[in-house]
Enzyme design. Sequence first.
Site, mmCIF file in Angstrom:
data_model
loop_
_atom_site.group_PDB
_atom_site.id
_atom_site.type_symbol
_atom_site.label_atom_id
_atom_site.label_comp_id
_atom_site.label_asym_id
_atom_site.label_seq_id
_atom_site.Cartn_x
_atom_site.Cartn_y
_atom_site.Cartn_z
ATOM 1 N N LYS A 183 61.131 5.045 -58.563
ATOM 2 C CA LYS A 183 60.519 5.237 -57.246
ATOM 3 C C LYS A 183 61.547 5.327 -56.137
ATOM 4 O O LYS A 183 61.344 6.046 -55.163
ATOM 5 C CB LYS A 183 59.524 4.099 -56.948
ATOM 6 C CG LYS A 183 58.216 4.245 -57.693
ATOM 7 C CD LYS A 183 57.101 3.487 -56.996
ATOM 8 C CE LYS A 183 55.780 3.647 -57.727
ATOM 9 N NZ LYS A 183 54.710 2.813 -57.147
ATOM 10 N N LYS A 222 52.573 12.569 -68.265
ATOM 11 C CA LYS A 222 51.325 11.833 -68.104
ATOM 12 C C LYS A 222 50.498 12.468 -66.981
ATOM 13 O O LYS A 222 51.068 12.935 -65.986
ATOM 14 C CB LYS A 222 51.695 10.390 -67.720
ATOM 15 C CG LYS A 222 50.620 9.384 -68.016
ATOM 16 C CD LYS A 222 51.133 7.982 -67.729
ATOM 17 C CE LYS A 222 50.022 7.179 -67.099
ATOM 18 N NZ LYS A 222 50.430 5.855 -66.661
ATOM 19 N N LYS A 280 47.937 11.884 -60.370
ATOM 20 C CA LYS A 280 47.348 12.435 -59.146
ATOM 21 C C LYS A 280 48.416 12.909 -58.168
ATOM 22 O O LYS A 280 48.113 13.603 -57.210
ATOM 23 C CB LYS A 280 46.467 11.377 -58.483
ATOM 24 C CG LYS A 280 47.233 10.140 -58.071
ATOM 25 C CD LYS A 280 46.323 8.961 -57.862
ATOM 26 C CE LYS A 280 47.122 7.677 -57.971
ATOM 27 N NZ LYS A 280 46.383 6.548 -58.462
#
Length: 336
Positions: free
Chosen positions: A120, A202, A205
């Site tokens: 991240k 994966k 969204k």
Amino acid sequence: MSEILQTPQKKKVLSCIQPSGMLTLGNYLGALKNWCTMQEEFDCTFAVADLHAITVRQDPTKLRAQIYSTYALLLALGLDPQKNTIFIQSHVPEHACLSWLLSCNTQFGEMSRMTQFKDKSAKHANNVNVGLFSYPVLMAADILLYKPDLVPVGADQKQHLEIARDIAIRFNNLYGDVFTVPDAYIPKTGARVMSLQDPTKKMSKSDENLNSWVAILDSKDDIIRKFKRAVTDSNANVHFCEEQAGISNLITIYSAVTGKSVAEIEKEFSGKGYGEFKIAVGESVADTLAPIKAAYDEIIKDKKALEVLYKQGAEKAEYVARKTYFKAMKKVGFVL
Ligand code: TRP
């Protein structure tokens, strides 16, 4: 003797979900569907982890809408707010408070090793904030406040659960028994749903390709269209194998929503083309999600009723969280 006659206590389960955008078919089949099954067997606490969401920049108006919408969706899935404790994390201040006590018992080195932080911080290089770094400590607080026996987590959260266990063990050794050390719960069924456009990734969204993921609240037409466009190979053979990642992903999804085994599916579609199979998958996914969407549309209309429920949920949660938090404070040496 009398103990034998007592009904055994249900095991306690805790899990949380972030309100970051639309929840996907991947969230549903990978986690949320299992929450519905677990509520039958366990004493469950579920939260919308809104404090976690601000570790990346959020638009305030959108964040508020997403918190409402995620809470409403949990109800729409059929999670019973009377039987379980369902609340919004920021409504129970003990999460942030305990997180401080735990932070002071967590090492910089162990946080630096968290792979999600590394990922991240690379992705949000202009906002590598301290909250993003200490996110697993807040997650440990979420868990330890409720003394769960089991925490269902996906592969990407396993490392965070491990650190929560380490923190609990360390704290208990230093200050005495305060926390229960929880185990990971790997559900018997739980599908790992991949992107419809790149089956090696994966389903997410945050994928810019909107055809790659299906939202739980998508319309039937959108769902079918996305499945029709799903990437497959040129073998034209509905068969589950590593080389056919795209078609295997569709088989996984079809199996999860219909309950049919892979062998049954291969038999059902043997000699049939991918086109027919994709439509069957799209339709069964749309049929599975339709009642959830219908329930959601009703629930989200009535903000007052929603408010009553999330406030009750927060009260129930806080009753438990407070006790654990004060016990921890006392053990550390604070004046109460
Ligand atoms: N970090 C989790 C995720 O992004 C969400 C979460 C927050 C969580 N607190 C938790 C999951 C406690 C399990 C237990 O998916």
